[in-house]
Design a protein around this motif. Structure first.
Motif, mmCIF file in Angstrom:
data_model
loop_
_atom_site.group_PDB
_atom_site.id
_atom_site.type_symbol
_atom_site.label_atom_id
_atom_site.label_comp_id
_atom_site.label_asym_id
_atom_site.label_seq_id
_atom_site.Cartn_x
_atom_site.Cartn_y
_atom_site.Cartn_z
ATOM 1 N N UNK A 90 0.852 -1.180 0.063
ATOM 2 C CA UNK A 90 -0.041 0.045 0.031
ATOM 3 C C UNK A 90 1.025 1.351 0.148
ATOM 4 N N UNK A 91 0.615 2.285 -1.011
ATOM 5 C CA UNK A 91 1.592 3.023 -1.319
ATOM 6 C C UNK A 91 0.881 4.397 -2.026
ATOM 7 N N UNK A 92 1.411 5.318 -2.099
ATOM 8 C CA UNK A 92 1.038 6.365 -3.197
ATOM 9 C C UNK A 92 0.944 5.821 -4.614
ATOM 10 N N UNK A 93 0.000 6.164 -5.312
ATOM 11 C CA UNK A 93 -0.099 5.874 -6.725
ATOM 12 C C UNK A 93 1.311 5.780 -7.521
ATOM 13 N N UNK A 94 1.866 6.971 -7.393
ATOM 14 C CA UNK A 94 3.247 7.087 -8.113
ATOM 15 C C UNK A 94 4.290 6.159 -7.701
ATOM 16 N N UNK A 124 -3.043 -4.460 -1.634
ATOM 17 C CA UNK A 124 -3.291 -2.980 -1.395
ATOM 18 C C UNK A 124 -3.065 -2.046 -2.812
ATOM 19 N N UNK A 125 -3.337 -0.916 -2.485
ATOM 20 C CA UNK A 125 -4.105 -0.099 -1.591
ATOM 21 C C UNK A 125 -5.628 -0.278 -1.239
ATOM 22 N N UNK A 126 -5.987 -1.543 -1.848
ATOM 23 C CA UNK A 126 -7.550 -1.579 -1.626
ATOM 24 C C UNK A 126 -7.989 -2.470 -0.038
ATOM 25 N N UNK A 131 -6.982 -2.184 9.457
ATOM 26 C CA UNK A 131 -6.229 -3.403 9.645
ATOM 27 C C UNK A 131 -5.024 -3.198 8.621
ATOM 28 N N UNK A 132 -4.091 -2.503 8.829
ATOM 29 C CA UNK A 132 -3.006 -2.224 7.852
ATOM 30 C C UNK A 132 -2.047 -3.420 8.177
ATOM 31 N N UNK A 133 -1.843 -3.745 9.336
ATOM 32 C CA UNK A 133 -0.714 -4.572 9.785
ATOM 33 C C UNK A 133 0.353 -3.893 9.490
ATOM 34 N N UNK A 134 1.234 -4.467 8.708
ATOM 35 C CA UNK A 134 2.586 -3.697 8.526
ATOM 36 C C UNK A 134 2.589 -2.755 7.302
ATOM 37 N N UNK A 135 1.380 -2.636 6.763
ATOM 38 C CA UNK A 135 1.264 -1.776 5.509
ATOM 39 C C UNK A 135 1.263 -0.209 5.960
ATOM 40 N N UNK A 136 1.981 0.767 5.182
ATOM 41 C CA UNK A 136 1.577 2.088 5.177
ATOM 42 C C UNK A 136 0.404 2.522 5.190
ATOM 43 N N UNK A 137 0.184 3.788 5.825
ATOM 44 C CA UNK A 137 -1.474 4.324 5.748
ATOM 45 C C UNK A 137 -1.303 5.139 4.304
ATOM 46 N N UNK A 138 -1.707 4.109 3.441
ATOM 47 C CA UNK A 138 -2.274 4.939 2.164
ATOM 48 C C UNK A 138 -3.462 3.942 1.614
ATOM 49 N N UNK A 139 -4.249 3.453 2.334
ATOM 50 C CA UNK A 139 -5.130 2.522 1.881
ATOM 51 C C UNK A 139 -6.129 3.513 1.189
ATOM 52 N N UNK A 140 -6.883 2.795 0.510
ATOM 53 C CA UNK A 140 -8.074 3.855 -0.457
ATOM 54 C C UNK A 140 -9.059 2.928 -1.104
ATOM 55 N N UNK A 141 -10.141 3.278 -1.496
ATOM 56 C CA UNK A 141 -10.903 2.507 -2.244
ATOM 57 C C UNK A 141 -10.492 2.421 -3.654
#
Length: 371
Positions: A90-94, A124-126, A131-141
């Protein structure tokens, strides 16, 4: 590529063990039974390992772009993985686009001494930001258009989705119609959400038990949906992410439970600090964790996964299916994950203690030095 005439051993075929020799070039030409050699002298020859969840190895992370995935594919080949999905965070689109641009050439042409990169697992990022676990906070729809845009950069074979998020059941249906596998993960969804996602076309679960709502007898959660209904699911058998007893429960419930490493840049490296996407992680005592102690992927390799499964009581035949065949079946890859005439010559040779002696990827012998 010339025909390899004489690799001898106890060969695991879809029909069972054959004591004899296997002929191959890029693909397997024939398997010949030969009862003359003393069985104790022969090594095991198994299908090469198929890992559908690989973030890193050798100090490199998929999200670094550049040469990261080429290093990762070489490192995992040394441990018997003959094909894999490069897995994003999970990350910014770029950032995701940059990683996919770097992955694409490795899908188009396999470098020497490397595992085959089959495509991308978009983890991710979906997902659910709760419930990110170890994912960075860039979750989105997620949207179909966004996934199609990414798929045009590099082939996406597998997408992890939290089905309880707004619009995601429709996304599951749309991605399934495109021929992508969709699986459920990083989710706070209920049992009912899981059943609805499976009915919409989802086929599996991302690292079963980890980063999903737990099983309770009055609220079965996403774990309950998996155990009650799944045909396929990932699991991380490092014996740290999941207790052996929980692995055994899943083995009884899910017919095609298969293993992934969820490996990070710390795989194959000494204890220390590494990157997992944009997150700093720490390798210590065989585990990889965030600063707050949250498990953050693993240092597992697939040869160790095989040994771990046997150590908790699986037969070698069953363990082999769960590190090779079932993952290939999940992606519809009939020419990988099995040793038969016409399949790719992806194979591992192991001694009596299940340590690697040799690895072949599409007929090429891998250099195991510094493994």
């Amino acid at each position: 590529m010339s025909l390899h005439q004489g690799l001898r051993g106890k060969i695991l075929t879809p029909e069972g063990w054959v004591q004899g020799r296997i002929e191959f070039s890029e693909k397997i030409a024939a398997i010949h039974a030969d009862k003359n050699a003393a069985e104790a002298e022969l090594p095991y020859i198994l299908p090469g390992f198929v890992d559908l969840h690989v973030h890193g190895a050798g100090g490199k992370d998929t999200m670094e772009a550049g040469d990261a995935v080429s290093v990762i594919a070489r490192q995992h080949a040394k441990h018997g993985t003959t094909s894999l999905l490069a897995t994003t965070m999970t990350a910014p689109q770029a950032d995701i686009e940059a990683a996919l641009h770097a992955i694409r050439p490795l899908v188009d042409a396999r470098p020497a001494n490397s595992a085959r990169v089959l495509g991308v697992h978009l983890e991710g990022p979906y997902i659910n930001p709760g419930k990110l676990g170890a994912q960075p906070d860039f979750a989105g729809i997620g949207s179909l258009q966004q996934v199609q845009h990414l798929h045009a950069i590099a082939p996406i074979r597998l997408v992890t989705v939290a089905p309880e998020m707004e619009g995601h059941l429709q996304l599951v249906r749309e991605l399934t119609a495109l021929g992508m596998q969709v699986q459920i993960g990083h989710t706070l969804g209920s049992y009912e959400d899981g059943v609805a996602a499976l009915e919409s076309g989802a086929k599996g679960f991302t690292h079963l038990y980890n980063a999903m709502s737990r099983l309770d007898h009055r609220a079965p959660g996403m774990v309950g949906a998996a155990l009650a209904h799944a045909e396929f699911s990932e699991i991380i058998p490092d014996l740290l992410h999941v207790h052996p007893g929980a692995i055994k429960a899943a083995l009884r419930a899910i017919p095609h439970l298969y293993c992934v490493t969820d490996s990070t840049a710390a795989s194959g490296m000494p204890d220390g600090q590494y990157m997992l996407g944009r997150q700093v992680v720490h390798k210590c005592l065989g585990g990889v964790r965030l600063e707050d102690g949250t498990l953050a992927g693993s240092t597992l390799t697939m040869d160790q996964a095989l040994r771990n499964l046997v150590s908790i009581g699986l037969t070698l035949e069953d363990a082999s299916r769960r590190v090779s065949t079932y993952a290939a079946d999940y992606l519809g890859l009939s020419e990988r994950g099995r040793l038969r005439a016409g399949a790719f010559a992806d194979l591992v040779v192991l001694d009596a203690s299940l340590n690697l002696i040799a690895v072949y990827v599409e007929g090429e012998k891998i250099d195991l030095s510094d493994a």
